[in-house]
Design a protein around this motif. Structure first.
Motif, mmCIF file in Angstrom:
data_model
loop_
_atom_site.group_PDB
_atom_site.id
_atom_site.type_symbol
_atom_site.label_atom_id
_atom_site.label_comp_id
_atom_site.label_asym_id
_atom_site.label_seq_id
_atom_site.Cartn_x
_atom_site.Cartn_y
_atom_site.Cartn_z
ATOM 1 N N MET A 1 0.808 -1.187 0.000
ATOM 2 C CA MET A 1 0.000 0.000 0.000
ATOM 3 C C MET A 1 0.859 1.262 0.000
ATOM 4 N N SER A 2 2.023 1.217 0.654
ATOM 5 C CA SER A 2 2.875 2.408 0.694
ATOM 6 C C SER A 2 3.431 2.739 -0.692
ATOM 7 N N GLN A 3 3.657 1.714 -1.527
ATOM 8 C CA GLN A 3 4.112 1.972 -2.885
ATOM 9 C C GLN A 3 3.016 2.672 -3.696
ATOM 10 N N PHE A 4 1.781 2.250 -3.498
ATOM 11 C CA PHE A 4 0.648 2.866 -4.177
ATOM 12 C C PHE A 4 0.528 4.338 -3.781
ATOM 13 N N LEU A 5 0.633 4.612 -2.488
ATOM 14 C CA LEU A 5 0.555 5.985 -2.014
ATOM 15 C C LEU A 5 1.727 6.817 -2.514
ATOM 16 N N PHE A 6 2.911 6.221 -2.577
ATOM 17 C CA PHE A 6 4.081 6.942 -3.081
ATOM 18 C C PHE A 6 3.910 7.295 -4.552
ATOM 19 N N VAL A 7 3.380 6.362 -5.341
ATOM 20 C CA VAL A 7 3.141 6.633 -6.762
ATOM 21 C C VAL A 7 2.114 7.746 -6.927
ATOM 22 N N LEU A 8 1.034 7.708 -6.139
ATOM 23 C CA LEU A 8 0.035 8.775 -6.221
ATOM 24 C C LEU A 8 0.603 10.110 -5.752
ATOM 25 N N PHE A 9 1.451 10.084 -4.732
ATOM 26 C CA PHE A 9 2.089 11.310 -4.249
ATOM 27 C C PHE A 9 2.969 11.915 -5.335
ATOM 28 N N CYS A 10 3.758 11.083 -5.995
ATOM 29 C CA CYS A 10 4.618 11.567 -7.089
ATOM 30 C C CYS A 10 3.779 12.066 -8.261
ATOM 31 N N LEU A 11 2.686 11.368 -8.567
ATOM 32 C CA LEU A 11 1.799 11.798 -9.651
ATOM 33 C C LEU A 11 1.210 13.174 -9.359
ATOM 34 N N ASN A 12 0.777 13.398 -8.125
ATOM 35 C CA ASN A 12 0.250 14.706 -7.759
ATOM 36 C C ASN A 12 1.326 15.777 -7.821
ATOM 37 N N GLY A 13 2.545 15.436 -7.415
ATOM 38 C CA GLY A 13 3.641 16.392 -7.513
ATOM 39 C C GLY A 13 3.953 16.765 -8.948
ATOM 40 N N VAL A 14 3.940 15.784 -9.835
ATOM 41 C CA VAL A 14 4.205 16.049 -11.254
ATOM 42 C C VAL A 14 3.079 16.882 -11.864
ATOM 43 N N ILE A 15 1.841 16.575 -11.499
ATOM 44 C CA ILE A 15 0.714 17.356 -12.011
ATOM 45 C C ILE A 15 0.821 18.804 -11.539
ATOM 46 N N GLY A 16 1.154 18.997 -10.270
ATOM 47 C CA GLY A 16 1.314 20.355 -9.750
ATOM 48 C C GLY A 16 2.447 21.098 -10.418
ATOM 49 N N LEU A 17 3.542 20.410 -10.695
ATOM 50 C CA LEU A 17 4.679 21.036 -11.371
ATOM 51 C C LEU A 17 4.336 21.389 -12.811
ATOM 52 N N LEU A 18 3.650 20.496 -13.516
ATOM 53 C CA LEU A 18 3.231 20.797 -14.889
ATOM 54 C C LEU A 18 2.256 21.969 -14.935
ATOM 55 N N PHE A 19 1.355 22.019 -13.957
ATOM 56 C CA PHE A 19 0.424 23.140 -13.876
ATOM 57 C C PHE A 19 1.183 24.447 -13.680
ATOM 58 N N TYR A 20 2.178 24.433 -12.816
ATOM 59 C CA TYR A 20 2.955 25.647 -12.581
ATOM 60 C C TYR A 20 3.710 26.065 -13.845
ATOM 61 N N VAL A 21 4.306 25.114 -14.552
ATOM 62 C CA VAL A 21 5.073 25.434 -15.760
ATOM 63 C C VAL A 21 4.172 26.035 -16.828
ATOM 64 N N VAL A 22 2.985 25.447 -17.030
ATOM 65 C CA VAL A 22 2.062 25.971 -18.036
ATOM 66 C C VAL A 22 1.581 27.363 -17.643
ATOM 67 N N MET A 23 1.246 27.551 -16.380
ATOM 68 C CA MET A 23 0.780 28.870 -15.942
ATOM 69 C C MET A 23 1.903 29.904 -15.971
ATOM 70 N N TYR A 24 3.126 29.476 -15.743
ATOM 71 C CA TYR A 24 4.249 30.408 -15.818
ATOM 72 C C TYR A 24 4.443 30.897 -17.249
ATOM 73 N N LYS A 25 4.277 30.000 -18.211
ATOM 74 C CA LYS A 25 4.421 30.392 -19.610
ATOM 75 C C LYS A 25 3.290 31.319 -20.060
ATOM 76 N N LYS A 26 2.106 31.158 -19.475
ATOM 77 C CA LYS A 26 0.944 31.950 -19.891
ATOM 78 C C LYS A 26 0.605 33.057 -18.908
ATOM 79 N N ARG A 27 1.522 33.436 -18.045
ATOM 80 C CA ARG A 27 1.213 34.412 -16.996
ATOM 81 C C ARG A 27 0.894 35.798 -17.540
ATOM 82 N N LYS A 28 1.314 36.123 -18.739
ATOM 83 C CA LYS A 28 1.009 37.433 -19.321
ATOM 84 C C LYS A 28 -0.409 37.502 -19.875
ATOM 85 N N LEU A 29 -1.068 36.352 -20.022
ATOM 86 C CA LEU A 29 -2.396 36.318 -20.623
ATOM 87 C C LEU A 29 -3.516 36.583 -19.627
#
Length: 154
Positions: A1-29
């Motif tokens: 179960m800890s591996q499952f939670l770790f994978v979901l934790f990493c997935l959420n971190g990657v999603i948050g990082l991708l969201f930040y990168v996209v919003m950083y590129k479009k911050r002037k809009l």
């Protein structure tokens, strides 16, 4: 179960990082108002889910995890709030911190249902509930960030 939670934790971190990168590129809009809403919603939901999963993964006491989660949530809020002006920085920090504290408390209740006076029958499926709420939180993060992406196109 800890591996499952770790994978979901990493997935959420990657999603948050991708969201930040996209919003950083479009911050002037987008305007400052949308930036503040984006910082509050994004940091609140992401820090809530990450704090909940941190509580599930690590067997520390509640106080230590609350402090660690609050610092992580505040950092996420500052990161998202830095896309626009000072008001968004404060709003993102406060919402990220509050989301992290709520996620820690929610994780404590899911792991120990007796804190809210729930009957002993709920103790049987604690691990199943932990996985279910982690999956639901990940779906909530994905749908929230999807709606924020969509709002840039409208």
């Amino acid at each position: 179960m800890s591996q499952f939670l770790f994978v979901l934790f990493c997935l959420n971190g990657v999603i948050g990082l991708l969201f930040y990168v996209v919003m950083y590129k479009k911050r002037k809009l987008f305007t400052d108002r949308f930036g503040m809403v984006m910082a509050m919603v994004g940091s609140g939901i992401l820090s809530f889910n990450l704090a909940m999963m941190l509580f599930f993964m690590f067997p520390f006491n509640l106080g230590t995890l609350a402090i660690i989660s609050t610092m992580v949530g505040g950092g996420i809020g500052i990161l998202y709030g830095a896309l626009t002006r000072f008001q968004s920085l404060l709003a993102g920090f406060s919402q990220g911190s509050l989301g992290a504290i709520m996620g820690t408390m929610f994780g404590a209740v899911v792991e120990n249902p007796a804190l809210c006076g729930l009957p002993a029958a709920y103790f049987i499926d604690v691990e199943q509930h932990m996985m279910l709420f982690s999956l639901f939180g990940t779906g909530l993060v994905i749908s929230t960030f999807g709606l924020l992406f969509y709002s840039l196109r409208v």
